[in-house]
Design an enzyme around this catalytic site. Structure first.
Site, short mmCIF file in Angstrom:
data_model
loop_
_atom_site.label_atom_id
_atom_site.label_comp_id
_atom_site.label_asym_id
_atom_site.label_seq_id
_atom_site.Cartn_x
_atom_site.Cartn_y
_atom_site.Cartn_z
CB ALA A 87 -0.93 0.02 1.21
N GLY A 101 1.98 2.30 -8.40
CA GLY A 101 2.55 1.54 -9.51
C GLY A 101 1.60 1.39 -10.69
CD GLU A 107 -2.25 -2.71 -6.98
OE1 GLU A 107 -1.02 -2.85 -7.02
OE2 GLU A 107 -2.81 -1.66 -6.60
#
Length: 223
Positions: A87, A101, A107
């Site tokens: 995180a 990222g 995710e």
């Protein structure tokens, strides 16, 4: 300990945490980023104890495959026993900001499918109020300017992330100067803007467990 050493410590702790939950049929969800990379490297040491993985990015998939760990398309699996990811920020409720990222959409999808979401982070990611780290928002390219204007109305200062194209072919707006005191409400409001794919707030589906690396060792936090 250096930041990398703290990341390595929580990555190893995550493997130790999930190993008793795994069997030969288990599929593990794997996140993206520097801390997740350490997790992948440690996961390779126990790759015989589970079936395979689902990765939240092409980069993670390639790293897993390089270790000889099977990577499946999420559509081909029924369930994920656990999802492990890092995180960019976490608050005490284990609501997160993710997406540094640029893998936030995948995710969020993998986290939604997993039975348990384990977040791994070093102590620098712990905050009382989310928002010091700019909030990533994945946007359909043609909607970039429209979404930026709507984000300004919500009190943010969106900045186009130059030279960044997500694995889904979209762009990222990073929203600065937004103190997020009600993460669920903010997550919902941003997602309702036409042209937004999703944003990096993991509040409607926060982490279930946080393994956070501090100088004194790895601390386990539950929401």
């Amino acid at each position: 300990m250096t930041q990398d050493e703290l990341k390595q410590a929580v990555a190893k702790a995550a493997v130790d945490y999930i190993q008793p939950k795994l069997d030969s049929d288990s599929i593990v969800g794997v996140g993206t980023g520097s801390t997740a990379n350490f997790f992948i490297d440690y996961l390779a040491e126990i790759k015989g104890s589970f079936d395979g993985t689902v990765a939240s990015s092409e980069a993670s998939a390639e790293r897993l495959k390089a270790h000889g760990i099977p990577v499946y398309d999420l559509n081909s699996v029924d369930s994920l026993v656990v999802y492990v990811d890092g995180a960019d920020e976490t608050n005490p409720a284990l609501e997160l900001i993710k997406g540094g990222g640029a893998a936030l959409t995948r995710e969020k999808i993998v986290a939604a499918v997993a039975d348990e979401f384990v977040c791994i982070a070093d102590g620098s990611k712990w905050v009382d109020v989310l928002g010091n780290f700019p909030l990533p928002v994945e946007v359909i390219p043609m909607a970039r300017s429209h979404v930026a204007r709507e984000l300004v109305k919500l009190g943010g200062d969106p900045v186009y992330r130059q030279d960044c194209v997500t694995d889904n072919g979209n762009v990222i707006l990073d929203v600065h100067n937004m103190a997020i005191t009600n993460p669920v409400e903010t997550e919902t409001a941003i997602n309702q803007i036409v042209g937004v794919v999703t944003n990096g707030l993991f509040a409607s589906r926060p982490a279930d467990v946080l393994l956070i690396g501090r100088e004194t060792g790895v601390e386990t936090v539950r929401a």
